[in-house]
Design an enzyme around this catalytic site. Structure first.
Site, short mmCIF file in Angstrom:
data_model
loop_
_atom_site.label_atom_id
_atom_site.label_comp_id
_atom_site.label_asym_id
_atom_site.label_seq_id
_atom_site.Cartn_x
_atom_site.Cartn_y
_atom_site.Cartn_z
N ARG A 60 -36.85 78.32 69.68
CA ARG A 60 -36.73 77.70 71.01
C ARG A 60 -36.50 78.75 72.10
O ARG A 60 -36.97 78.59 73.24
CB ARG A 60 -35.59 76.69 70.99
CG ARG A 60 -35.46 75.89 72.28
CD ARG A 60 -34.53 74.71 72.08
NE ARG A 60 -34.44 73.86 73.25
CZ ARG A 60 -33.30 73.64 73.90
NH1 ARG A 60 -32.17 74.18 73.50
NH2 ARG A 60 -33.30 72.84 74.96
N HIS A 64 -38.34 78.95 75.71
CA HIS A 64 -37.63 78.91 76.99
C HIS A 64 -37.75 80.22 77.76
O HIS A 64 -37.59 80.25 78.98
CB HIS A 64 -36.17 78.52 76.78
CG HIS A 64 -35.98 77.05 76.57
ND1 HIS A 64 -34.87 76.36 76.98
CD2 HIS A 64 -36.80 76.12 76.02
CE1 HIS A 64 -35.00 75.08 76.67
NE2 HIS A 64 -36.16 74.91 76.07
N ASN A 92 -30.86 74.75 79.53
CA ASN A 92 -30.32 75.86 78.72
C ASN A 92 -28.81 75.78 78.50
O ASN A 92 -28.31 76.21 77.46
CB ASN A 92 -30.64 77.21 79.40
CG ASN A 92 -32.11 77.56 79.38
OD1 ASN A 92 -32.86 77.05 78.54
ND2 ASN A 92 -32.54 78.42 80.30
N HIS A 191 -40.36 70.83 66.72
CA HIS A 191 -39.24 69.90 66.49
C HIS A 191 -39.20 69.40 65.05
O HIS A 191 -38.53 68.42 64.76
CB HIS A 191 -39.30 68.74 67.49
CG HIS A 191 -38.98 69.15 68.90
ND1 HIS A 191 -39.10 68.31 69.98
CD2 HIS A 191 -38.54 70.34 69.40
CE1 HIS A 191 -38.76 68.95 71.09
NE2 HIS A 191 -38.41 70.18 70.77
C1 HEM Z 1 -42.91 69.28 74.60
C2 HEM Z 1 -41.87 69.42 75.39
C3 HEM Z 1 -40.50 69.71 74.86
C4 HEM Z 1 -39.37 69.06 75.19
C5 HEM Z 1 -39.25 67.91 76.19
C6 HEM Z 1 -38.30 69.63 74.43
C7 HEM Z 1 -36.98 69.24 74.51
C8 HEM Z 1 -35.99 69.64 73.64
C9 HEM Z 1 -34.64 69.15 73.66
C10 HEM Z 1 -34.07 68.17 74.66
C11 HEM Z 1 -33.98 69.74 72.62
C12 HEM Z 1 -32.52 69.53 72.26
C13 HEM Z 1 -31.67 70.48 73.08
C14 HEM Z 1 -30.20 70.17 73.04
O1 HEM Z 1 -29.80 69.07 72.70
O2 HEM Z 1 -29.39 71.05 73.38
C15 HEM Z 1 -34.91 70.60 71.96
C16 HEM Z 1 -34.61 71.36 70.86
C17 HEM Z 1 -35.51 72.22 70.27
N1 HEM Z 1 -36.75 72.56 70.76
FE1 HEM Z 1 -37.79 71.57 72.14
N2 HEM Z 1 -38.80 70.62 73.65
C18 HEM Z 1 -40.14 70.71 73.88
C19 HEM Z 1 -41.00 71.64 73.33
C20 HEM Z 1 -40.63 72.63 72.44
C21 HEM Z 1 -41.45 73.75 72.07
C22 HEM Z 1 -42.84 74.04 72.63
C23 HEM Z 1 -40.73 74.47 71.17
C24 HEM Z 1 -41.09 75.75 70.48
C25 HEM Z 1 -42.31 76.15 70.25
C26 HEM Z 1 -39.47 73.78 70.97
C27 HEM Z 1 -38.50 74.14 70.08
C28 HEM Z 1 -37.30 73.48 69.92
C29 HEM Z 1 -36.40 73.72 68.81
C30 HEM Z 1 -36.68 74.61 67.62
C31 HEM Z 1 -35.25 72.95 69.05
C32 HEM Z 1 -33.97 72.92 68.21
C33 HEM Z 1 -33.10 74.08 68.67
C34 HEM Z 1 -31.79 74.24 67.92
O3 HEM Z 1 -31.50 73.53 66.97
O4 HEM Z 1 -31.02 75.13 68.34
N3 HEM Z 1 -39.43 72.68 71.79
N4 HEM Z 1 -36.12 70.54 72.61
#
Ligand code: HEM
Ligand SMILES: *[C@@H]1O[C@H](CO)[C@@H](O)[C@H](O)[C@H]1NC(C)=O
Ligand SMILES: *[C@@H]1O[C@H](CO)[C@@H](O)[C@H](O)[C@H]1NC(C)=O
Ligand SMILES: *[C@@H]1O[C@H](CO)[C@@H](O)[C@H](O)[C@H]1NC(C)=O
Ligand SMILES: *[C@@H]1O[C@H](CO)[C@@H](O)[C@H](O)[C@H]1NC(C)=O
Ligand SMILES: *[C@@H]1O[C@H](CO)[C@@H](O)[C@H](O)[C@H]1NC(C)=O
Ligand SMILES: *[C@@H]1O[C@H](CO)[C@@H](O)[C@H](O)[C@H]1NC(C)=O
Ligand SMILES: *[C@@H]1O[C@H](CO)[C@@H](O)[C@H](O)[C@H]1NC(C)=O
Ligand SMILES: *[C@@H]1O[C@H](CO)[C@@H](O)[C@H](O)[C@H]1NC(C)=O
Ligand SMILES: *[C@@H]1O[C@H](CO)[C@@H](O)[C@H](O)[C@H]1NC(C)=O
Ligand SMILES: *[C@@H]1O[C@H](CO)[C@@H](O)[C@H](O)[C@H]1NC(C)=O
Length: 317
Positions: A60, A64, A92, A191
């Site tokens: 992630r 970002h 973030n 995800h």
């Molecule tokens: C399509 C639009 C996307 C949205 C709206 C989105 C939104 C989010 C949100 C809200 C979270 C949870 C954050 C939290 O609760 O603190 C999350 C986690 C995550 N996102 Fe996305 N995301 C998107 C695309 C992506 C992309 C493109 C990637 C990487 C290529 C990604 C990788 C991740 C990962 C791996 C997590 C888990 C992180 C952790 O456990 O520390 N996301 N995302």
């Protein structure tokens, strides 16, 4: 001779004028720091072995980083009394993690090659190594990014997609970065690993109608309507939360996407067919994901003499 000289002149002119920027390359550190990739991999493997979620967090971080000013390490910069970075932007704050691992990698790489490998490249390679460590695809990372001297808090707030977005909002956010709908659906498969806080999916589990009722009910146990529950975590892929696989898309078919934005990819619109193809064939997902993340890694890199190679990823030199 004259022709050769004028060609060289025009080449330099175009480079200077910025019409042709130096390209990233997979072999960028082959001579200047041949051990860099192995050092990064060893440090990532140790961190993921210690805590599997760290693989998700490092993936992630690359996303970002790239969506704000391009892949330039801007997300790594700490706030100081005279400098505001991106760490406290809404998407973030209390959410992105993995900075300690990046700093450990940087220290390990610096002891092999002084001020050669950029923090932006370390983030890109750490994302790939994390995906591989959790069972996902391997891709050759293009290298040669340099580190920014700036960050942009307001762009982090506007350009990082929110989990409340609908399909058209998601498409726009990615198209702003020259990424296609196909790229967006494939990259969302990230995800398949990691966790989200209650605050990011509360509205979905209480108000959305395109959600499996028993799935919603089970999530409410740990995500009450009280703000005291805001930071409680749930896996983005309930079935295989620490495996990089195609279960994320299967969950969408079952109306068990955790985020509103996740379920938007399979909600009766034209992206449904791509989701189904990934459920039926995980190899197509892996291939599309690899191609899409390479494209994401190409967003506005600093190259040549732009920016710098930071000594400490958390601050400019
Ligand atoms: C399509 C639009 C996307 C949205 C709206 C989105 C939104 C989010 C949100 C809200 C979270 C949870 C954050 C939290 O609760 O603190 C999350 C986690 C995550 N996102 Fe996305 N995301 C998107 C695309 C992506 C992309 C493109 C990637 C990487 C290529 C990604 C990788 C991740 C990962 C791996 C997590 C888990 C992180 C952790 O456990 O520390 N996301 N995302
Ligand atoms: C970031 O989170 C901290 C709590 O850790 C909070 O005090 C601060 O107000 C938040 N900043 C922003 C800009 O939301
Ligand atoms: C930050 O990004 C916004 C657009 O997202 C831009 O208008 C602004 O000029 C940028 N600020 C700096 C200091 O680069
Ligand atoms: C998507 O969201 C935007 C902004 O909230 C809204 O204007 C638009 O009508 C929505 N589109 C669909 C198809 O729901
Ligand atoms: C399907 O998605 C397109 C593009 O985002 C949007 O314009 C259209 O309104 C959506 N249709 C439905 C039924 O949501
Ligand atoms: C997207 O492509 C356009 C046209 O080639 C270019 O002007 C713009 O800088 C690109 N944006 C990003 C984020 O790469
Ligand atoms: C559900 O939607 C209503 C109306 O938009 C809103 O007032 C309420 O806060 C939402 N509930 C949750 C738990 O988000
Ligand atoms: C929701 O999920 C449960 C448990 O997996 C399943 O038994 C049920 O059939 C699903 N409901 C619908 C409407 O798909
Ligand atoms: C979650 O909210 C409930 C009230 O709805 C409260 O009893 C419980 O202590 C909260 N749990 C956490 C971990 O904050
Ligand atoms: C509830 O939230 C806590 C705190 O984030 C987390 O450690 C725990 O695994 C969650 N429990 C369930 C059942 O999801
Ligand atoms: C890197 O910079 C940060 C922010 O100034 C500082 O807290 C940290 O101690 C520095 N790390 C090293 C190894 O010098």
């Amino acid at each position: 001779m004259a022709l050769k000289e004028s060609l060289a002149f025009y080449l330099m002119f175009f480079l200077f004028a910025g019409f042709v920027s130096p390209q990233l390359s997979t072999t960028f550190y082959d001579n200047s720091c041949p051990s860099a990739l192995q050092i990064i991999k060893n440090t990532v493997d140790a961190a993921v072995q210690k805590e599997k979620r760290m693989g998700a967090s490092l993936l992630r971080l690359h996303f970002h980083d790239c969506f704000v000013q391009g892949c330039d390490g801007s997300i790594l910069l700490d706030d100081t009394p005279t400098f505001t970075g991106e760490k406290t932007a809404l998407p973030n704050n209390n959410s992105v993690r993995g900075f300690d691992v990046i700093n450990t990698i940087k220290a390990n790489v610096e002891s092999a090659c002084k001020q050669v490998v950029s923090c932006a490249d370390i983030v890109a390679v750490a994302a790939r190594d994390s995906v591989v460590a959790l069972g996902g695809p391997y891709w050759d990372v293009l290298l040669g990014r340099r580190d920014s001297l700036t960050a942009n808090l307001s762009q982090a707030n506007t350009d990082l997609p929110a989990p409340t977005l609908n399909l058209s909002g998601l498409i726009s956010a990615f198209s702003k970065k020259n990424l296609s709908v196909n790229n967006m659906v494939a990259l969302s498969g990230a995800h398949t690993i990691g966790q989200a806080r209650c605050i990011t999916f509360r509205n979905r589990i209480y108000n959305d109608t395109n959600i499996n009722a028993s799935f919603a009910l089970s999530l409410r146990a740990n995500c009450s309507t009280s703000s005291s529950n805001n930071s409680n975590l749930a896996p983005l892929d309930t079935v295989t939360p620490t495996n990089f696989d195609n279960y994320y898309y299967q969950n969408l078919l079952n109306q068990e996407g955790l985020l509103h934005s996740d379920q938007e990819l399979y909600n009766g619109n034209f992206t449904d067919s791509q989701v189904i193809s990934y459920v039926n064939n995980g190899a197509i997902f892996f291939n599309d994901f690899s191609n899409a993340i390479i494209r994401m890694g190409n967003i506005s890199p600093l190259t040549g003499t732009a920016g710098e190679i930071r000594l400490n990823c958390s601050k400019i030199n």
